[in-house]
Write an enzyme that holds these catalytic residues in place. Structure first.
Site, mmCIF file in Angstrom:
data_model
loop_
_atom_site.group_PDB
_atom_site.id
_atom_site.type_symbol
_atom_site.label_atom_id
_atom_site.label_comp_id
_atom_site.label_asym_id
_atom_site.label_seq_id
_atom_site.Cartn_x
_atom_site.Cartn_y
_atom_site.Cartn_z
ATOM 1 N N ASN A 9 47.241 42.973 35.865
ATOM 2 C CA ASN A 9 46.107 42.728 34.792
ATOM 3 C C ASN A 9 44.910 42.502 35.462
ATOM 4 O O ASN A 9 44.535 41.489 36.009
ATOM 5 C CB ASN A 9 46.582 41.902 33.840
ATOM 6 C CG ASN A 9 45.310 41.398 33.021
ATOM 7 O OD1 ASN A 9 44.481 42.260 32.844
ATOM 8 N ND2 ASN A 9 45.439 40.449 32.247
ATOM 9 N N TRP A 10 44.307 43.887 35.471
ATOM 10 C CA TRP A 10 42.998 43.759 36.361
ATOM 11 C C TRP A 10 41.844 43.371 35.588
ATOM 12 O O TRP A 10 40.705 42.936 35.990
ATOM 13 C CB TRP A 10 42.526 45.233 36.685
ATOM 14 C CG TRP A 10 43.543 46.084 37.613
ATOM 15 C CD1 TRP A 10 44.665 45.460 38.092
ATOM 16 C CD2 TRP A 10 43.519 47.298 38.086
ATOM 17 N NE1 TRP A 10 45.317 46.510 38.983
ATOM 18 C CE2 TRP A 10 44.462 47.753 38.802
ATOM 19 C CE3 TRP A 10 42.466 48.274 37.810
ATOM 20 C CZ2 TRP A 10 44.699 49.003 39.404
ATOM 21 C CZ3 TRP A 10 42.623 49.642 38.439
ATOM 22 C CH2 TRP A 10 43.789 50.062 39.197
ATOM 23 N N LYS A 11 42.232 43.048 34.276
ATOM 24 C CA LYS A 11 40.980 42.440 33.405
ATOM 25 C C LYS A 11 39.557 43.323 33.509
ATOM 26 O O LYS A 11 39.764 44.349 33.731
ATOM 27 C CB LYS A 11 40.745 40.786 33.851
ATOM 28 C CG LYS A 11 42.004 40.196 33.905
ATOM 29 C CD LYS A 11 41.810 38.806 34.012
ATOM 30 C CE LYS A 11 43.144 38.008 33.930
ATOM 31 N NZ LYS A 11 43.181 36.371 34.086
ATOM 32 N N HIS A 95 46.703 38.257 25.041
ATOM 33 C CA HIS A 95 46.380 37.401 26.170
ATOM 34 C C HIS A 95 45.587 36.230 25.795
ATOM 35 O O HIS A 95 44.888 36.386 25.178
ATOM 36 C CB HIS A 95 45.475 38.356 27.240
ATOM 37 C CG HIS A 95 45.338 37.573 28.478
ATOM 38 N ND1 HIS A 95 44.309 36.707 28.853
ATOM 39 C CD2 HIS A 95 46.210 37.955 29.735
ATOM 40 C CE1 HIS A 95 44.630 36.533 30.120
ATOM 41 N NE2 HIS A 95 45.768 37.124 30.806
ATOM 42 N N GLU A 97 43.018 34.853 27.094
ATOM 43 C CA GLU A 97 41.533 35.247 27.064
ATOM 44 C C GLU A 97 41.199 36.068 25.840
ATOM 45 O O GLU A 97 39.774 35.825 25.291
ATOM 46 C CB GLU A 97 41.053 36.127 28.563
ATOM 47 C CG GLU A 97 41.062 35.342 29.595
ATOM 48 C CD GLU A 97 41.588 36.045 30.965
ATOM 49 O OE1 GLU A 97 41.344 37.114 30.735
ATOM 50 O OE2 GLU A 97 41.876 35.304 32.068
ATOM 51 N N GLU A 166 52.349 32.519 29.970
ATOM 52 C CA GLU A 166 51.233 32.374 30.587
ATOM 53 C C GLU A 166 50.477 30.883 30.347
ATOM 54 O O GLU A 166 49.522 31.043 29.375
ATOM 55 C CB GLU A 166 50.146 33.284 30.630
ATOM 56 C CG GLU A 166 50.616 34.701 30.921
ATOM 57 C CD GLU A 166 49.557 35.775 31.483
ATOM 58 O OE1 GLU A 166 49.607 36.103 32.545
ATOM 59 O OE2 GLU A 166 48.560 35.881 30.604
ATOM 60 N N GLY A 172 43.936 32.021 36.373
ATOM 61 C CA GLY A 172 42.683 32.092 37.231
ATOM 62 C C GLY A 172 42.253 30.832 37.848
ATOM 63 O O GLY A 172 41.163 30.689 38.574
ATOM 64 N N SER A 212 48.275 32.562 38.304
ATOM 65 C CA SER A 212 48.048 32.269 39.567
ATOM 66 C C SER A 212 49.392 32.520 40.402
ATOM 67 O O SER A 212 49.755 31.772 41.255
ATOM 68 C CB SER A 212 47.615 30.844 39.884
ATOM 69 O OG SER A 212 46.493 30.518 39.197
ATOM 70 N N GLY A 233 47.368 38.622 37.764
ATOM 71 C CA GLY A 233 45.589 38.783 37.524
ATOM 72 C C GLY A 233 45.009 38.926 38.730
ATOM 73 O O GLY A 233 45.042 40.109 39.515
ATOM 74 N N GLY A 234 44.323 37.837 39.176
ATOM 75 C CA GLY A 234 43.490 37.916 40.423
ATOM 76 C C GLY A 234 44.275 38.510 41.770
ATOM 77 O O GLY A 234 43.781 39.385 42.394
HETATM 78 P P1 PGA Z 1 45.907 35.087 37.279
HETATM 79 O O1 PGA Z 1 45.979 35.795 35.868
HETATM 80 O O2 PGA Z 1 47.356 35.629 37.986
HETATM 81 O O3 PGA Z 1 44.645 35.616 37.721
HETATM 82 O O4 PGA Z 1 45.922 33.654 36.828
HETATM 83 C C1 PGA Z 1 47.017 35.991 35.101
HETATM 84 C C2 PGA Z 1 46.778 36.484 33.986
HETATM 85 O O5 PGA Z 1 45.789 36.169 33.187
HETATM 86 O O6 PGA Z 1 47.543 37.479 33.308
#
Ligand code: PGA
Length: 250
Positions: A9-11, A95, A97, A166, A172, A212, A233-234
Site C-alpha cells: 500500500n503506497w498510500k 483502511h 486512515e 491492522e 507507520g 510496521s 505500507g512504509g
Molecule cells: P505500515 O502501514 O506498514 O507503514 O505500518 C501499513 C498500512 O497502513 O497498510
C-alpha cells in the site's frame, strides 16, 4: 489453505515516474517462483501506467480506495466500474486512515464492498483497534463490530474477500503487534468468518496482518496461525525491503 498474499500500500507517496521505477525494481528482483501472491496498490494517478507495466507478470494491481457510489455527480470520486475497466483486481477498503481522516465507516464501507462485488474486484477489507481501545480491552469487540457493519451476508467462495487486521497503533509507528497479539486477533477474525460463511469458505479467506511489517519481522509474523500474509505500507516503498518481505514466504 487460505491463499498467501503480500500487498504493498503506497498510500499518497511517489510521483508517477517514481512509482514506475519502484514497480520495475520489484518486478526485476522477484524470484520466478513465489510463495505468495503479490499485489501493488499505487495512487490513482499512476494506476494505469503501473497496470500496463505489470501486465503479463505475476504481480497484480490494486487500488487504495473506491467510491461507495456507482456513477454520477460525485466530484472527485473513482467508481468500481472505472477501476474494473482499467484492469484492477483488488481494492483496499476501510483502511484506518480512511476511517480516521475521512470518517468512513458502516454503510459507506458496506456500499463500497457492494460496488466492488458488482464488478468482480476483490476487497482487501481492513479492520483494527486504536491504542485506547486495546488498552481498555475492547480490541475484539471493535474488530468484530467493524466486520459486522460491512461484510456481505453471503459469499460464493473464499477468494471473493481478503481481510486485513491492522491495529491502528502499529501503522507507520514502528511498533508492531507481537506475533502472539496478531495471531490472537487473527484467530478472532477467523472464528467470525467461519461463523458467518461456514468453514469451507470462512476457513479459507486470507487474513493479512498490517502495521510496521519489515524485513526483520515478516517471517515470524507470517509463520503464525491464521496470518496469511501482509499489507505493507512504509516498507513497500523500498523495493529491496518489499522483496525481502515477499521472500519471507518460502
Ligand atoms: P505500515 O502501514 O506498514 O507503514 O505500518 C501499513 C498500512 O497502513 O497498510
Amino acid at each position: 489453505m487460505p491463499e498467501k498474499i503480500v500487498a504493498g500500500n503506497w498510500k499518497m507517496n511517489t510521483l508517477p515516474e517514481q512509482g514506475l521505477t519502484l514497480s520495475e525494481s520489484v518486478l526485476g528482483a522477484l524470484p520466478e517462483i513465489l510463495g505468495c501472491k503479490v499485489i501493488l496498490c499505487p495512487p490513482f494517478t499512476h494506476l494505469d501506467r503501473v497496470i500496463r507495466l505489470l501486465k503479463g507478470t505475476s504481480v497484480l494491481p490494486g487500488s487504495q480506495n473506491v467510491s461507495a457510489y456507482k456513477q454520477g455527480a460525485y466530484t472527485g470520486e473513482v467508481s468500481a466500474d472505472m477501476l474494473a475497466a482499467m484492469g484492477i483486481q483488488y481494492s483496499i477498503v476501510g483502511h484506518s486512515e480512511r476511517r480516521q481522516y475521512f470518517s468512513e465507516r458502516g454503510d459507506t464501507l458496506k456500499n463500497k464492498l457492494v460496488r466492488l462485488k458488482e464488478v468482480g474486484i476483490i476487497p482487501i477489507f481492513c479492520v483494527g483497534e486504536t491504542l485506547e481501545e486495546r488498552e481498555s480491552g475492547q480490541e475484539g469487540t471493535v474488530v468484530l463490530t467493524q466486520l459486522n457493519e460491512a461484510l456481505p451476508e453471503t459469499l460464493e467462495n473464499s477468494t471473493e474477500l481478503v481481510v486485513a487486521y491492522e491495529p491502528v497503533w502499529a501503522i507507520g509507528t514502528g511498533k508492531t503487534a507481537s506475533p502472539e497479539q496478531a495471531s490472537e486477533m487473527h484467530g478472532v477474525i477467523r472464528q467470525d468468518l467461519i461463523h458467518r460463511y461456514g468453514s469451507s469458505i470462512g476457513g479459507e479467506i486470507s487474513i493479512l496482518y498490517g502495521g510496521s511489517v519489515k524485513p526483520d519481522n515478516a517471517a515470524e509474523l507470517f509463520s503464525m496461525d491464521d496470518i496469511d500474509g501482509g499489507l505493507i505500507g512504509g516498507a513497500a516503498l523500498n523495493a529491496a525491503d518489499f522483496i525481502s518481505i515477499i521472500k519471507a514466504f518460502k
